[in-house]
Scaffold this motif. Structure first.
Motif, PDB file in Angstrom:
ATOM      1  N   LEU A  97     -39.272 -25.247 -37.659  1.00 58.91           N
ATOM      2  CA  LEU A  97     -38.341 -24.220 -37.192  1.00 58.91           C
ATOM      3  C   LEU A  97     -37.182 -24.829 -36.413  1.00 58.91           C
ATOM      4  CD1 LEU A  97     -37.679 -21.226 -37.071  1.00 58.91           C
ATOM      5  CD2 LEU A  97     -39.107 -21.054 -35.048  1.00 58.91           C
ATOM      6  N   GLY A  98     -37.437 -25.862 -35.650  1.00 59.78           N
ATOM      7  CA  GLY A  98     -36.376 -26.512 -34.877  1.00 59.78           C
ATOM      8  C   GLY A  98     -35.274 -27.085 -35.744  1.00 59.78           C
ATOM      9  N   ASP A  99     -35.583 -27.437 -36.980  1.00 57.39           N
ATOM     10  CA  ASP A  99     -34.570 -27.957 -37.901  1.00 57.39           C
ATOM     11  C   ASP A  99     -33.695 -26.851 -38.474  1.00 57.39           C
ATOM     12  OD1 ASP A  99     -35.691 -30.426 -37.451  1.00 57.39           O
ATOM     13  OD2 ASP A  99     -36.626 -30.590 -39.428  1.00 57.39           O
ATOM     14  N   LEU A 100     -34.200 -25.639 -38.508  1.00 60.24           N
ATOM     15  CA  LEU A 100     -33.455 -24.518 -39.080  1.00 60.24           C
ATOM     16  C   LEU A 100     -32.752 -23.665 -38.026  1.00 60.24           C
ATOM     17  CD1 LEU A 100     -36.071 -23.273 -41.700  1.00 60.24           C
ATOM     18  CD2 LEU A 100     -34.095 -24.745 -42.091  1.00 60.24           C
ATOM     19  N   ASP A 101     -33.252 -23.666 -36.816  1.00 60.00           N
ATOM     20  CA  ASP A 101     -32.736 -22.794 -35.759  1.00 60.00           C
ATOM     21  C   ASP A 101     -32.363 -23.647 -34.548  1.00 60.00           C
ATOM     22  OD1 ASP A 101     -32.163 -20.752 -34.010  1.00 60.00           O
ATOM     23  OD2 ASP A 101     -34.152 -19.854 -34.055  1.00 60.00           O
ATOM     24  N   ASP A 102     -31.060 -23.821 -34.322  1.00 59.21           N
ATOM     25  CA  ASP A 102     -30.600 -24.654 -33.206  1.00 59.21           C
ATOM     26  C   ASP A 102     -30.991 -24.086 -31.843  1.00 59.21           C
ATOM     27  OD1 ASP A 102     -29.476 -26.618 -34.759  1.00 59.21           O
ATOM     28  OD2 ASP A 102     -27.470 -25.716 -34.740  1.00 59.21           O
ATOM     29  N   LEU A 103     -30.954 -22.778 -31.704  1.00 64.63           N
ATOM     30  CA  LEU A 103     -31.339 -22.157 -30.438  1.00 64.63           C
ATOM     31  C   LEU A 103     -32.787 -22.492 -30.096  1.00 64.63           C
ATOM     32  CD1 LEU A 103     -30.709 -20.272 -28.061  1.00 64.63           C
ATOM     33  CD2 LEU A 103     -31.452 -18.381 -29.498  1.00 64.63           C
ATOM     34  N   TYR A 104     -33.646 -22.421 -31.092  1.00 64.82           N
ATOM     35  CA  TYR A 104     -35.054 -22.747 -30.861  1.00 64.82           C
ATOM     36  C   TYR A 104     -35.203 -24.223 -30.480  1.00 64.82           C
ATOM     37  CZ  TYR A 104     -40.095 -22.906 -31.302  1.00 64.82           C
ATOM     38  OH  TYR A 104     -41.429 -23.069 -31.025  1.00 64.82           O
ATOM     39  N   ALA A 105     -34.487 -25.079 -31.181  1.00 66.48           N
ATOM     40  CA  ALA A 105     -34.615 -26.519 -30.948  1.00 66.48           C
ATOM     41  C   ALA A 105     -34.133 -26.919 -29.561  1.00 66.48           C
ATOM     42  CB  ALA A 105     -33.836 -27.283 -32.011  1.00 66.48           C
ATOM     43  N   LYS A 106     -33.017 -26.332 -29.122  1.00 62.06           N
ATOM     44  CA  LYS A 106     -32.395 -26.777 -27.865  1.00 62.06           C
ATOM     45  C   LYS A 106     -32.902 -26.044 -26.625  1.00 62.06           C
ATOM     46  CE  LYS A 106     -28.260 -28.338 -30.170  1.00 62.06           C
ATOM     47  NZ  LYS A 106     -26.853 -28.111 -30.425  1.00 62.06           N
ATOM     48  N   ALA A 107     -33.249 -24.778 -26.750  1.00 65.76           N
ATOM     49  CA  ALA A 107     -33.590 -24.005 -25.559  1.00 65.76           C
ATOM     50  C   ALA A 107     -34.996 -23.418 -25.584  1.00 65.76           C
ATOM     51  CB  ALA A 107     -32.575 -22.881 -25.376  1.00 65.76           C
ATOM     52  N   ILE A 108     -35.309 -22.702 -26.625  1.00 66.33           N
ATOM     53  CA  ILE A 108     -36.574 -21.969 -26.673  1.00 66.33           C
ATOM     54  C   ILE A 108     -37.767 -22.912 -26.656  1.00 66.33           C
ATOM     55  CG2 ILE A 108     -37.937 -20.278 -27.982  1.00 66.33           C
ATOM     56  CD1 ILE A 108     -35.353 -19.131 -26.801  1.00 66.33           C
ATOM     57  N   SER A 109     -37.648 -24.059 -27.301  1.00 65.89           N
ATOM     58  CA  SER A 109     -38.783 -24.987 -27.375  1.00 65.89           C
ATOM     59  C   SER A 109     -39.171 -25.540 -26.005  1.00 65.89           C
ATOM     60  CB  SER A 109     -38.472 -26.134 -28.337  1.00 65.89           C
ATOM     61  OG  SER A 109     -37.384 -26.887 -27.859  1.00 65.89           O
ATOM     62  N   LEU A 142     -39.423 -23.593 -23.317  1.00 65.93           N
ATOM     63  CA  LEU A 142     -40.065 -22.498 -22.578  1.00 65.93           C
ATOM     64  C   LEU A 142     -41.582 -22.546 -22.754  1.00 65.93           C
ATOM     65  CD1 LEU A 142     -37.632 -19.605 -23.530  1.00 65.93           C
ATOM     66  CD2 LEU A 142     -37.718 -20.863 -21.376  1.00 65.93           C
ATOM     67  N   PRO A 143     -42.311 -21.785 -21.933  1.00 64.53           N
ATOM     68  CA  PRO A 143     -43.774 -21.701 -22.087  1.00 64.53           C
ATOM     69  C   PRO A 143     -44.155 -21.136 -23.460  1.00 64.53           C
ATOM     70  CG  PRO A 143     -43.082 -20.715 -20.013  1.00 64.53           C
ATOM     71  CD  PRO A 143     -41.840 -21.028 -20.772  1.00 64.53           C
ATOM     72  N   ILE A 144     -45.380 -21.400 -23.855  1.00 68.30           N
ATOM     73  CA  ILE A 144     -45.867 -21.021 -25.187  1.00 68.30           C
ATOM     74  C   ILE A 144     -45.746 -19.521 -25.431  1.00 68.30           C
ATOM     75  CG2 ILE A 144     -47.931 -20.915 -26.640  1.00 68.30           C
ATOM     76  CD1 ILE A 144     -48.757 -23.597 -25.473  1.00 68.30           C
ATOM     77  N   VAL A 145     -46.037 -18.714 -24.443  1.00 67.67           N
ATOM     78  CA  VAL A 145     -45.991 -17.257 -24.622  1.00 67.67           C
ATOM     79  C   VAL A 145     -44.577 -16.801 -24.964  1.00 67.67           C
ATOM     80  CG1 VAL A 145     -46.329 -15.042 -23.465  1.00 67.67           C
ATOM     81  CG2 VAL A 145     -47.950 -16.895 -23.089  1.00 67.67           C
ATOM     82  N   LYS A 146     -43.580 -17.346 -24.282  1.00 67.74           N
ATOM     83  CA  LYS A 146     -42.182 -16.984 -24.548  1.00 67.74           C
ATOM     84  C   LYS A 146     -41.739 -17.479 -25.920  1.00 67.74           C
ATOM     85  CE  LYS A 146     -41.336 -14.979 -20.699  1.00 67.74           C
ATOM     86  NZ  LYS A 146     -41.138 -13.546 -20.641  1.00 67.74           N
ATOM     87  N   ARG A 147     -42.171 -18.674 -26.317  1.00 69.39           N
ATOM     88  CA  ARG A 147     -41.841 -19.198 -27.642  1.00 69.39           C
ATOM     89  C   ARG A 147     -42.445 -18.312 -28.719  1.00 69.39           C
ATOM     90  NH1 ARG A 147     -43.453 -25.356 -27.732  1.00 69.39           N
ATOM     91  NH2 ARG A 147     -44.908 -24.719 -26.129  1.00 69.39           N
TER      92      ARG A 147
END
Length: 84
Positions: free
Chosen positions: A18-30, A32-37
């Motif tokens: 997912l980090g390769d397809l979604d920059d927001l996930y790769a840079k910020a969301i990843s 965060l704690p597991i529950v927020k991800r």
């Protein structure tokens, strides 16, 4: 049962992270704690499935299906981490 599990894991291993397809996930969301991800992935999945229903372009549909597959894989990984 074993065939189903093997099939599922084989499908997951061929999927783009997912980090390769979604920059927001790769840079910020990843970060965060597991529950927020997990919450983010669930919302992303719902949003993407809705967009897929409305998409008419074949290229866009393929991109959305790839994103759905990656988000599903990430949810599966996060659920496994939460259960441990």
């Amino acid at each position: 049962m074993i065939k189903i599990r093997r099939y599922f894991f084989d499908k997951i291993s061929t999927c783009t992270p997912l980090g390769d397809l979604d920059d927001l996930y790769a840079k910020a969301i990843s970060q965060l704690p597991i529950v927020k991800r997990r919450e983010y992935c669930q919302r992303l999945l719902n949003r993407t499935k809705f967009e897929l229903k409305k998409a008419s372009c074949r290229q866009k549909k393929l991109q959305l299906e790839r994103l759905i597959k990656s988000a599903t894989m990430e949810l599966f990984k996060l659920d496994r981490k939460l259960s441990n």
